[in-house]
Design a protein around this motif. Sequence first.
Motif, PDB file in Angstrom:
ATOM      1  N   GLY A  24      39.158  50.227  55.415  1.00 46.60           N
ATOM      2  CA  GLY A  24      39.301  48.925  54.762  1.00 46.60           C
ATOM      3  C   GLY A  24      38.519  48.922  53.467  1.00 46.60           C
ATOM      4  N   GLY A  25      38.321  47.786  52.915  1.00 46.34           N
ATOM      5  CA  GLY A  25      37.495  47.618  51.726  1.00 46.34           C
ATOM      6  C   GLY A  25      38.085  48.318  50.522  1.00 46.34           C
ATOM      7  N   LYS A  26      37.246  48.783  49.662  1.00 44.25           N
ATOM      8  CA  LYS A  26      37.700  49.381  48.427  1.00 44.25           C
ATOM      9  C   LYS A  26      37.273  50.833  48.349  1.00 44.25           C
ATOM     10  N   ALA A  27      38.079  51.662  47.740  1.00 43.66           N
ATOM     11  CA  ALA A  27      37.706  53.046  47.522  1.00 43.66           C
ATOM     12  C   ALA A  27      38.272  53.482  46.193  1.00 43.66           C
ATOM     13  N   THR A  28      37.610  54.374  45.529  1.00 45.43           N
ATOM     14  CA  THR A  28      38.138  54.872  44.267  1.00 45.43           C
ATOM     15  C   THR A  28      38.375  56.365  44.377  1.00 45.43           C
ATOM     16  N   GLY A  29      39.291  56.843  43.597  1.00 45.07           N
ATOM     17  CA  GLY A  29      39.596  58.264  43.596  1.00 45.07           C
ATOM     18  C   GLY A  29      38.434  59.053  43.016  1.00 45.07           C
ATOM     19  N   THR A  30      38.497  60.367  43.127  1.00 43.24           N
ATOM     20  CA  THR A  30      37.379  61.187  42.680  1.00 43.24           C
ATOM     21  C   THR A  30      37.400  61.396  41.172  1.00 43.24           C
ATOM     22  N   ASN A  31      38.577  61.401  40.571  1.00 37.02           N
ATOM     23  CA  ASN A  31      38.663  61.602  39.138  1.00 37.02           C
ATOM     24  C   ASN A  31      38.405  60.282  38.416  1.00 37.02           C
ATOM     25  N   GLU A  32      37.646  60.366  37.330  1.00 39.13           N
ATOM     26  CA  GLU A  32      37.297  59.143  36.597  1.00 39.13           C
ATOM     27  C   GLU A  32      38.510  58.408  36.054  1.00 39.13           C
ATOM     28  N   GLN A  33      39.544  59.198  35.798  1.00 44.41           N
ATOM     29  CA  GLN A  33      40.727  58.587  35.201  1.00 44.41           C
ATOM     30  C   GLN A  33      41.682  58.039  36.251  1.00 44.41           C
ATOM     31  N   SER A  34      41.354  58.238  37.485  1.00 45.54           N
ATOM     32  CA  SER A  34      42.239  57.722  38.519  1.00 45.54           C
ATOM     33  C   SER A  34      41.502  56.693  39.357  1.00 45.54           C
ATOM     34  N   GLU A  35      42.236  55.735  39.755  1.00 44.15           N
ATOM     35  CA  GLU A  35      41.623  54.699  40.563  1.00 44.15           C
ATOM     36  C   GLU A  35      42.643  54.177  41.550  1.00 44.15           C
ATOM     37  N   LYS A  36      42.243  54.113  42.761  1.00 42.01           N
ATOM     38  CA  LYS A  36      43.143  53.582  43.771  1.00 42.01           C
ATOM     39  C   LYS A  36      42.311  52.601  44.584  1.00 42.01           C
ATOM     40  N   VAL A  37      42.787  51.405  44.676  1.00 39.32           N
ATOM     41  CA  VAL A  37      41.995  50.379  45.339  1.00 39.32           C
ATOM     42  C   VAL A  37      42.775  49.847  46.530  1.00 39.32           C
ATOM     43  N   VAL A  38      42.133  49.842  47.644  1.00 42.00           N
ATOM     44  CA  VAL A  38      42.769  49.292  48.837  1.00 42.00           C
ATOM     45  C   VAL A  38      42.167  47.916  49.098  1.00 42.00           C
ATOM     46  N   VAL A  39      43.015  46.948  49.206  1.00 41.44           N
ATOM     47  CA  VAL A  39      42.517  45.594  49.395  1.00 41.44           C
ATOM     48  C   VAL A  39      43.068  45.025  50.699  1.00 41.44           C
ATOM     49  N   ASN A  40      42.183  44.518  51.494  1.00 40.32           N
ATOM     50  CA  ASN A  40      42.627  43.839  52.701  1.00 40.32           C
ATOM     51  C   ASN A  40      42.775  42.361  52.419  1.00 40.32           C
ATOM     52  N   VAL A  41      43.969  41.878  52.522  1.00 40.71           N
ATOM     53  CA  VAL A  41      44.210  40.451  52.324  1.00 40.71           C
ATOM     54  C   VAL A  41      44.292  39.795  53.700  1.00 40.71           C
ATOM     55  N   PRO A  42      43.396  38.884  53.990  1.00 42.55           N
ATOM     56  CA  PRO A  42      43.443  38.258  55.309  1.00 42.55           C
ATOM     57  C   PRO A  42      44.690  37.404  55.495  1.00 42.55           C
ATOM     58  N   GLN A  43      44.985  37.151  56.733  1.00 44.55           N
ATOM     59  CA  GLN A  43      46.181  36.372  57.088  1.00 44.55           C
ATOM     60  C   GLN A  43      45.925  34.883  56.898  1.00 44.55           C
ATOM     61  N   PHE A  44      46.803  34.213  56.172  1.00 47.60           N
ATOM     62  CA  PHE A  44      46.740  32.759  56.004  1.00 47.60           C
ATOM     63  C   PHE A  44      47.500  32.120  57.159  1.00 47.60           C
ATOM     64  N   ASP A  45      46.854  31.214  57.867  1.00 52.55           N
ATOM     65  CA  ASP A  45      47.486  30.558  59.018  1.00 52.55           C
ATOM     66  C   ASP A  45      48.065  29.202  58.581  1.00 52.55           C
ATOM     67  N   ALA A  46      49.394  29.175  58.392  1.00 52.83           N
ATOM     68  CA  ALA A  46      50.041  27.960  57.886  1.00 52.83           C
ATOM     69  C   ALA A  46      49.986  26.821  58.909  1.00 52.83           C
ATOM     70  N   ASP A  47      49.970  27.156  60.193  1.00 54.93           N
ATOM     71  CA  ASP A  47      49.840  26.114  61.233  1.00 54.93           C
ATOM     72  C   ASP A  47      48.500  25.403  61.100  1.00 54.93           C
ATOM     73  N   SER A  48      47.494  26.192  60.833  1.00 53.37           N
ATOM     74  CA  SER A  48      46.155  25.655  60.654  1.00 53.37           C
ATOM     75  C   SER A  48      46.107  24.752  59.405  1.00 53.37           C
ATOM     76  N   ALA A  49      46.684  25.219  58.310  1.00 54.38           N
ATOM     77  CA  ALA A  49      46.710  24.417  57.075  1.00 54.38           C
ATOM     78  C   ALA A  49      47.460  23.108  57.316  1.00 54.38           C
ATOM     79  N   TYR A  50      48.572  23.212  58.017  1.00 56.34           N
ATOM     80  CA  TYR A  50      49.381  22.014  58.328  1.00 56.34           C
ATOM     81  C   TYR A  50      48.560  21.002  59.129  1.00 56.34           C
ATOM     82  N   LEU A  51      47.814  21.505  60.086  1.00 51.46           N
ATOM     83  CA  LEU A  51      46.972  20.621  60.903  1.00 51.46           C
ATOM     84  C   LEU A  51      45.916  19.919  60.039  1.00 51.46           C
ATOM     85  N   TYR A  52      45.357  20.629  59.068  1.00 50.90           N
ATOM     86  CA  TYR A  52      44.369  20.009  58.173  1.00 50.90           C
ATOM     87  C   TYR A  52      45.020  18.929  57.301  1.00 50.90           C
ATOM     88  N   VAL A  53      46.288  19.134  56.973  1.00 52.69           N
ATOM     89  CA  VAL A  53      47.016  18.095  56.234  1.00 52.69           C
ATOM     90  C   VAL A  53      47.212  16.880  57.131  1.00 52.69           C
TER      91      VAL A  53
END
Length: 322
Positions: A24-53
Motif C-alpha cells: 500500500g502507500g506510496k513507492a517510487t521507482g529506483t531511477n530518478e527519472q521514473s516515478e510510479k506512485v501507488v495510491v490507496n483510495v478508500p471506499q466511499f460509503d454512499a449509504d452512510s452519506a445518505y443517512l447523514y443527509v
Amino acid sequence: MKKKSMIVLTSAFVLLSAFSCGGGGKATGTNEQSEKVVVNVPQFDADSAYLYVKNQVDFGPRVPNTKEHVACGNYLAGKLEAFGAKVTNQYADLIAYDGTLLKARNIIGSYKPESKKRIALFAHWDTRPWADNDADEKNHHTPILGANDGASGVGVLLEAARIFGQQNPETGIDILFVDSEDYGTEGDDTSWALGARYFAENPIKPGYRPAEAILLDMVGGKGAVFPAEYFSRQAALGLDDAFRAAAARAGHGDMFPRNYGGAVTDDHVELIKQGIPAIDIIDYRVNEGFCPTWHTMADNIDNIDKESLRAVGETLLHFIYR
Ligand code: AHN
Ligand code: ZN
C-alpha cells in the motif's frame, strides 16, 4: 472488510523500473527519472452519506434562530468530533439583508491541525427560510427542508470525515460547515454566503487559512451534473482541472464536464475575495439553471439520489488520496 480500490499513476517520464504493486502507500521507482506512485483510495460509503443527509433533514428546516438549527449544529459538531476531527466553532451575529440578526455558527473539523498546508472542504448547513421558487405561491414563505440545498454537501463531507478519521490523509484538511448561506435575496449578491464571508474575513487562528478550498453545493439531486462554474475557473483553474481529473479516475467524468454551467454567486466567492483559490461543485445546468427542486418544497429526502452522492464522494476521495 473495508474494500479499497487501487490506482496506479505513472509520471510522464518513461518508466524504467518495475516493482510489485502489492504494497500500500506510496513507492517510487529506483531511477530518478521514473516515478510510479501507488495510491490507496478508500471506499466511499454512499449509504452512510445518505443517512447523514437524512439525519439532517429529520431535524426539519435548519433556519438560523430556530431550535432545529441549534439541534442540527450540535449534531454536526458531535459527528466531526466522533470522527476524530479537532472541532472549532465560530459563533457570529450576522445581519441579513432584511435586518434580521442571525445567530450563526460555522463549524470546523480539522484533521492534522498542526499541518501548514491545508485544504478546506466545505458546504453550507443552514437551509432557506422561504420556498420562494416553488410553483405554488402559497409556499413562498414556507421554509424548505434543504435535503439537496444544504444537507447533501454536508452529508458527503461527513462521510469523508469518517474516512479521514480512519485513514488520515497527508495534507491538513478542514471540513467546514458554513452557516447563513441561504438567507439571501435575488438581485443582491452580497446578501448570500454570510457565514462563509465571516470565515474568510476572520481566521480561526492568526495566519490559519486554507491553501485551497472545494465547495459542495446541491450534490445529491437526481440526474445531477456538475459543469464548470465560471468564478471557480477564473480563480482556481488548476484546482478545478485537478478535481475533474479525479472524477475521471473515479469513473464519473461524464458528470463533471469542463464546459461552463454558469457563474454562481456562492460561498466559494467569499473565499476567493480573500485570496483563497476556491471552486464550487454545484448542480447548475446550462439553459436550465439550478436543479429543479431548488428553493421549492420538493427539496426533500425523496428527491435525493444516492448515486449522485456516491459520484461526488468518490471523486472527492480520488482527489484527496491522489
Ligand atoms: C444566487 O442565487 C445568486 N446564489 C445562490 C447560491 C445558492 C443558494 N446556493 C444554494 N442556495
Ligand atoms: Zn439555496
